[in-house]
Design a protein around this motif. Structure first.
Motif, PDB file in Angstrom:
ATOM      1  N   MET A   1       0.845  -1.187   0.000  1.00  0.00           N
ATOM      2  CA  MET A   1       0.000   0.000   0.000  1.00  0.00           C
ATOM      3  C   MET A   1       0.884   1.243   0.000  1.00  0.00           C
ATOM      4  SD  MET A   1      -2.680   1.388   2.858  1.00  0.00           S
ATOM      5  CE  MET A   1      -4.314   1.424   2.195  1.00  0.00           C
ATOM      6  N   LYS A   2       0.523   2.206  -0.829  1.00  0.00           N
ATOM      7  CA  LYS A   2       1.209   3.504  -0.829  1.00  0.00           C
ATOM      8  C   LYS A   2       1.103   4.100   0.569  1.00  0.00           C
ATOM      9  CE  LYS A   2       1.986   5.736  -5.024  1.00  0.00           C
ATOM     10  NZ  LYS A   2       3.282   5.371  -5.471  1.00  0.00           N
ATOM     11  N   ASN A   3       2.129   4.812   0.965  1.00  0.00           N
ATOM     12  CA  ASN A   3       2.107   5.418   2.278  1.00  0.00           C
ATOM     13  C   ASN A   3       1.223   6.669   2.247  1.00  0.00           C
ATOM     14  OD1 ASN A   3       2.582   6.509   4.790  1.00  0.00           O
ATOM     15  ND2 ASN A   3       4.741   5.956   4.788  1.00  0.00           N
ATOM     16  N   TYR A   4       0.017   6.536   2.743  1.00  0.00           N
ATOM     17  CA  TYR A   4      -0.940   7.637   2.695  1.00  0.00           C
ATOM     18  C   TYR A   4      -0.502   8.805   3.589  1.00  0.00           C
ATOM     19  CZ  TYR A   4      -2.752   6.113   7.191  1.00  0.00           C
ATOM     20  OH  TYR A   4      -2.866   5.797   8.514  1.00  0.00           O
ATOM     21  N   ASP A   5       0.423   8.558   4.518  1.00  0.00           N
ATOM     22  CA  ASP A   5       0.937   9.630   5.377  1.00  0.00           C
ATOM     23  C   ASP A   5       1.774  10.635   4.600  1.00  0.00           C
ATOM     24  OD1 ASP A   5      -0.207   8.723   7.711  1.00  0.00           O
ATOM     25  OD2 ASP A   5       1.550   7.568   8.323  1.00  0.00           O
ATOM     26  N   HIS A   6       2.248  10.260   3.411  1.00  0.00           N
ATOM     27  CA  HIS A   6       3.121  11.134   2.635  1.00  0.00           C
ATOM     28  C   HIS A   6       2.358  12.098   1.736  1.00  0.00           C
ATOM     29  CE1 HIS A   6       6.803   8.267   3.061  1.00  0.00           C
ATOM     30  NE2 HIS A   6       6.281   8.607   4.225  1.00  0.00           N
ATOM     31  N   TYR A   7       1.053  11.989   1.698  1.00  0.00           N
ATOM     32  CA  TYR A   7       0.267  12.907   0.884  1.00  0.00           C
ATOM     33  C   TYR A   7       0.225  14.294   1.538  1.00  0.00           C
ATOM     34  CZ  TYR A   7      -1.210   9.105  -2.128  1.00  0.00           C
ATOM     35  OH  TYR A   7      -1.221   8.071  -3.022  1.00  0.00           O
ATOM     36  N   THR A   8      -0.216  15.274   0.773  1.00  0.00           N
ATOM     37  CA  THR A   8      -0.247  16.653   1.230  1.00  0.00           C
ATOM     38  C   THR A   8      -1.637  16.985   1.763  1.00  0.00           C
ATOM     39  OG1 THR A   8       1.319  17.159  -0.535  1.00  0.00           O
ATOM     40  CG2 THR A   8       0.233  19.033   0.525  1.00  0.00           C
ATOM     41  N   TYR A   9      -1.719  17.177   3.063  1.00  0.00           N
ATOM     42  CA  TYR A   9      -2.994  17.455   3.728  1.00  0.00           C
ATOM     43  C   TYR A   9      -3.038  18.886   4.237  1.00  0.00           C
ATOM     44  CZ  TYR A   9      -3.410  12.355   3.897  1.00  0.00           C
ATOM     45  OH  TYR A   9      -3.483  11.033   3.572  1.00  0.00           O
ATOM     46  N   LYS A  10      -4.242  19.409   4.330  1.00  0.00           N
ATOM     47  CA  LYS A  10      -4.443  20.688   4.999  1.00  0.00           C
ATOM     48  C   LYS A  10      -5.856  20.718   5.568  1.00  0.00           C
ATOM     49  CE  LYS A  10      -6.081  23.754   1.328  1.00  0.00           C
ATOM     50  NZ  LYS A  10      -5.832  25.014   0.632  1.00  0.00           N
ATOM     51  N   VAL A  11      -6.016  21.575   6.568  1.00  0.00           N
ATOM     52  CA  VAL A  11      -7.329  21.787   7.182  1.00  0.00           C
ATOM     53  C   VAL A  11      -7.599  23.275   7.135  1.00  0.00           C
ATOM     54  CG1 VAL A  11      -8.676  21.617   9.301  1.00  0.00           C
ATOM     55  CG2 VAL A  11      -7.088  19.788   8.694  1.00  0.00           C
ATOM     56  N   VAL A  48      -8.503   9.014   2.787  1.00  0.00           N
ATOM     57  CA  VAL A  48      -7.497   8.769   1.741  1.00  0.00           C
ATOM     58  C   VAL A  48      -6.957   7.343   1.851  1.00  0.00           C
ATOM     59  CG1 VAL A  48      -5.173   9.410   0.953  1.00  0.00           C
ATOM     60  CG2 VAL A  48      -6.884  11.181   1.379  1.00  0.00           C
ATOM     61  N   LYS A  49      -6.697   6.891   3.074  1.00  0.00           N
ATOM     62  CA  LYS A  49      -6.204   5.522   3.274  1.00  0.00           C
ATOM     63  C   LYS A  49      -7.190   4.513   2.689  1.00  0.00           C
ATOM     64  CE  LYS A  49      -4.787   2.265   6.846  1.00  0.00           C
ATOM     65  NZ  LYS A  49      -4.637   2.018   8.292  1.00  0.00           N
ATOM     66  N   ASP A  50      -8.476   4.706   2.947  1.00  0.00           N
ATOM     67  CA  ASP A  50      -9.505   3.796   2.420  1.00  0.00           C
ATOM     68  C   ASP A  50      -9.589   3.859   0.901  1.00  0.00           C
ATOM     69  OD1 ASP A  50     -10.089   3.042   5.020  1.00  0.00           O
ATOM     70  OD2 ASP A  50     -11.899   4.302   5.170  1.00  0.00           O
ATOM     71  N   VAL A  51      -9.503   5.053   0.345  1.00  0.00           N
ATOM     72  CA  VAL A  51      -9.581   5.214  -1.107  1.00  0.00           C
ATOM     73  C   VAL A  51      -8.369   4.569  -1.780  1.00  0.00           C
ATOM     74  CG1 VAL A  51      -9.497   6.917  -2.990  1.00  0.00           C
ATOM     75  CG2 VAL A  51     -11.078   7.242  -1.077  1.00  0.00           C
ATOM     76  N   VAL A  52      -7.178   4.762  -1.210  1.00  0.00           N
ATOM     77  CA  VAL A  52      -5.970   4.158  -1.774  1.00  0.00           C
ATOM     78  C   VAL A  52      -6.077   2.639  -1.726  1.00  0.00           C
ATOM     79  CG1 VAL A  52      -3.480   3.821  -1.395  1.00  0.00           C
ATOM     80  CG2 VAL A  52      -4.451   6.128  -1.362  1.00  0.00           C
ATOM     81  N   ALA A  53      -6.547   2.084  -0.631  1.00  0.00           N
ATOM     82  CA  ALA A  53      -6.718   0.635  -0.517  1.00  0.00           C
ATOM     83  C   ALA A  53      -7.702   0.126  -1.561  1.00  0.00           C
ATOM     84  CB  ALA A  53      -7.192   0.268   0.889  1.00  0.00           C
ATOM     85  N   ASP A  54      -8.786   0.854  -1.767  1.00  0.00           N
ATOM     86  CA  ASP A  54      -9.786   0.478  -2.765  1.00  0.00           C
ATOM     87  C   ASP A  54      -9.199   0.539  -4.180  1.00  0.00           C
ATOM     88  OD1 ASP A  54     -12.574  -0.228  -3.409  1.00  0.00           O
ATOM     89  OD2 ASP A  54     -12.617   1.767  -4.355  1.00  0.00           O
ATOM     90  N   MET A  55      -8.440   1.586  -4.448  1.00  0.00           N
ATOM     91  CA  MET A  55      -7.826   1.719  -5.770  1.00  0.00           C
ATOM     92  C   MET A  55      -6.835   0.593  -6.019  1.00  0.00           C
ATOM     93  SD  MET A  55      -7.245   5.863  -5.905  1.00  0.00           S
ATOM     94  CE  MET A  55      -6.763   5.978  -7.631  1.00  0.00           C
ATOM     95  N   GLU A  56      -6.056   0.251  -5.009  1.00  0.00           N
ATOM     96  CA  GLU A  56      -5.110  -0.862  -5.137  1.00  0.00           C
ATOM     97  C   GLU A  56      -5.839  -2.165  -5.410  1.00  0.00           C
ATOM     98  OE1 GLU A  56      -2.787  -0.653  -1.498  1.00  0.00           O
ATOM     99  OE2 GLU A  56      -1.093   0.167  -2.636  1.00  0.00           O
ATOM    100  N   ALA A  57      -6.915  -2.407  -4.680  1.00  0.00           N
ATOM    101  CA  ALA A  57      -7.689  -3.634  -4.843  1.00  0.00           C
ATOM    102  C   ALA A  57      -8.280  -3.752  -6.244  1.00  0.00           C
ATOM    103  CB  ALA A  57      -8.803  -3.700  -3.796  1.00  0.00           C
ATOM    104  N   ASN A  58      -8.563  -2.614  -6.863  1.00  0.00           N
ATOM    105  CA  ASN A  58      -9.157  -2.608  -8.203  1.00  0.00           C
ATOM    106  C   ASN A  58      -8.127  -2.406  -9.310  1.00  0.00           C
ATOM    107  OD1 ASN A  58     -11.985  -2.963  -7.554  1.00  0.00           O
ATOM    108  ND2 ASN A  58     -11.842  -0.963  -6.566  1.00  0.00           N
TER     109      ASN A  58
END
Length: 108
Positions: A1-11, A48-58
């Protein structure tokens, strides 16, 4: 799984929703609302973690985190000839190259 912690987040605050909204630059269609700033950040990270996991699965291509991309430091910008001339004059007046002058201007 891609490391979702490395994405660029903001609030940021959403006046429209009267809540904080968590965003991820690499996934511009995703957002997460919460009245708590920290919860909004945690929410978008989990989403994002859930979306990345879903994209990987597909077998879908997964965006590379901006933080992990390599940049050459070069890009081209087209400007009108008049602006090019004005920038060249200003660079010459500063006794620096046009490239250096524009780079300093972009850094401001």
């Amino acid at each position: 799984m891609k490391n979702y912690d490395h994405y660029t987040y903001k609030v940021t605050w959403s006046s429209e929703d009267q809540e904080y909204v968590g965003l991820c630059t690499e996934f511009p269609s995703l957002s997460y609302l919460d009245e708590n700033k920290v919860a909004a950040l945690e929410g978008i990270e989990h989403l994002v973690k859930d979306v990345v996991a879903d994209m990987e699965a597909n077998g879908e291509p997964i965006p590379e985190p901006i933080a992990e991309k390599n940049y050459s430091g070069k890009f081209q910008v087209r400007v009108p000839p008049e602006l090019h001339r004005r920038l060249a004059i200003q660079a010459a007046e500063e006794n620096i190259s046009l490239n250096r002058y524009v780079s300093l201007k972009l850094a401001c």
